[in-house]
Design an enzyme around this catalytic site. Structure first.
Site, PDB file in Angstrom:
ATOM      1  CG  HIS A  29      -2.211   0.728   1.006  1.00 51.74           C
ATOM      2  ND1 HIS A  29      -2.325   1.841   0.187  1.00 51.74           N
ATOM      3  CD2 HIS A  29      -3.464   0.522   1.511  1.00 51.74           C
ATOM      4  CE1 HIS A  29      -3.571   2.271   0.195  1.00 51.74           C
ATOM      5  NE2 HIS A  29      -4.286   1.498   0.986  1.00 51.74           N
TER       6      HIS A  29
ATOM      7  CG  ASP B 118     -10.212 -10.719 -20.779  1.00 53.47           C
ATOM      8  OD1 ASP B 118      -9.575 -11.777 -20.596  1.00 53.47           O
ATOM      9  OD2 ASP B 118     -10.986 -10.551 -21.745  1.00 53.47           O
TER      10      ASP B 118
END
Length: 475
Positions: free
Chosen positions: A160, A382
């Site tokens: 993070h 994808d």
């Protein structure tokens, strides 16, 4: 006692490998901004994507090595700054991302069937390094788990301190595009530019930053409430509630007709209020809602296109339990809107300066933290074999997360962990919107779910659970 469905153990046929950038990258250290380097961000964001058909692992590795050329800091390692031991920096040494491959004796449908929401056994789906500290964990850890039906689970742990949710999504889409179209030039242009968020010289702290200051409260008028005396927490149970378009529209209808609000604002107000009702702390206590707000277009000048660092700050709304429990939804929405409106360019710069002078964490003592994942677009990632059937967090113990619903572009699933004793009550208030109309008419409700008083013993227990501790050391 809640029983958590366990997934079987993953089998790793081979040891994990390091995937370095495909071509040489700069060998230098990089500055992290004060927004990147906050102590409460020293953990990995963990994502899970479920696919009907598994992408070719060789293609995943090759495309990852290409993506890491542009995103080469993710192939480096964090270290303490030699100039300031309170700050971290990135050693861009090209060591590489950690890539693990595993096998799990489940089908896609079986996984979806036994695991409606995250539980601790999901941790098996992301390889745990044996590092002794947060600094020894690679900024990017990937595990591809093959399912027996030909599907797969892709899990990532992204530091993070290097990326926020938007930055993580940007990287993941870039990696997937390269995998799907290996002969095309990568479409995204990653931008580091953390110097744009450097503190001013001299520092200019112009606002009270209540998101970092501890709420002052008392158990009664004479006895201070002591958080150091909190009792051992109950088991935290992950809960999830899905709101479709009609549900969110119904919530908006409960607000004043003159009040215009976003789906995030009204749903956050409803969750905050439901949480307060389920936890039933004393009515005079003040509690906070902390929520992430993107500042890429708030800053003057705007942060550049492709900026993948932490380009968010925490908005902070605060009110009493009494207002959350008995106040109308419109009032709570306005509190959230006012908190958002405070986050101007001047306010953000003041916060950056404040963090330069004060190495502090947000006040989580009596706070609900919400992170919105609904607009990241990760569900559309994808790698060449179709979009994900499910996208969500690997764990749920840290904060409340709003994430998208498969097949419903307007839907939101609310995932958070609550103390075991509050699960039924929280679910009741989340589902029963119309109770708010009864409140407005002054009708009496059953106090089965909303005890009128709370003992000191119960109050200590409640406050121990209201902000679950962050697990900074895990990947």
């Amino acid at each position: 006692m809640f029983q958590f469905p366990e997934i079987p153990d993953c089998v790793l046929p081979n040891k994990p490998t390091l995937i370095p950038p495909l071509s040489p990258t700069p060998n230098h250290s990089l500055y992290l901004s004060n927004l990147d380097d906050q102590k409460f961000l020293r953990f990995s964001i963990k994502y899970l994507l479920l696919y009907r058909k598994s992408p070719d692992v060789g293609s995943l590795k090759r495309s990852l090595s290409v993506a890491l050329v542009g995103y080469y800091p993710l192939a480096g390692r964090l270290r303490v700054s030699p100039v300031n031991e309170e700050k971290l920096e990135v050693d861009c040494n090209g060591e590489g991302a950690l890539f693990a491959e595993a096998v799990l004796d489940l089908t896609v449908e079986e996984f979806k069937g036994i695991c409606e929401k995250p539980n601790k056994s999901w941790r098996k789906l992301l390889y745990r390094t044996e590092g002794q500290s947060f600094l020894s964990i690679p900024p990017l850890v990937v595990q591809v788990t093959h399912l027996k039906c030909g599907g797969s689970i892709l899990c990532l742990g992204i530091c993070h301190c290097l990326c926020d949710g938007i930055g993580s999504a940007q990287f993941l889409h870039a990696w997937a595009d390269i995998c799907k179209h290996p002969n095309q030039t990568p479409s995204s242009n990653p931008c580091w530019e953390r110097h744009l968020l450097k503190p001013r010289n001299p520092l200019k702290i112009e606002y009270p930053h209540i998101e970092f200051t501890q709420t002052q409260y008392q158990h009664d008028l004479t006895t201070p409430f002591d958080l150091d005396q909190v009792l051992k927490p109950e088991t935290l149970v992950p809960t999830s509630h899905t709101f479709h378009h009609d549900d969110i529209f119904s919530l908006k209808q409960l607000c004043n007709l003159s009040l215009k609000c976003t789906s995030f604002e009204v749903l956050s107000a409803h969750v905050w209020s439901s949480w307060a009702k389920a936890m039933c702390p004393p009515s005079h206590l003040k509690i906070k809602l902390l929520f992430s707000v993107n500042i890429r277009k708030t800053m003057r000048p705007n942060l550049p296109q492709g900026y993948y660092g932490n380009g968010f700050v925490l908005g902070c709304a605060e009110t009493t339990v009494k207002e959350l429990v008995h106040g109308n939804l419109s009032h709570i929405v306005r509190l959230i809107q006012r908190a958002k409106s405070r986050l101007t360019d001047d306010y953000v710069k003041s916060m950056v300066d404040y963090l330069g002078e004060n190495r502090v964490k947000p006040d989580l003592s009596l706070s609900l933290v919400i992170s919105q994942w609904t607009r990241l677009g990760m569900e559309r990632v994808d790698f060449g074999e179709g979009m994900a059937l499910f996208m969500g967090p690997l764990c749920s113990e840290i904060y409340c997360i709003f994430f998208p619903v498969y097949g419903d572009s307007c839907g939101v699933t609310v995932l958070m962990s609550v103390p075991e004793s509050g699960v039924e009550s929280f679910g009741y208030w989340m589902k029963n919107f119309r109770e708010r109309e009864m409140e407005g008419e002054g009708k009496k409700k059953s106090d089965i779910f909303m005890p009128a008083t709370c003992t000191a013993h119960e109050c200590h227990q409640i406050c121990a659970h209201m902000a679950p501790p962050l697990d900074f050391a895990t990947t």
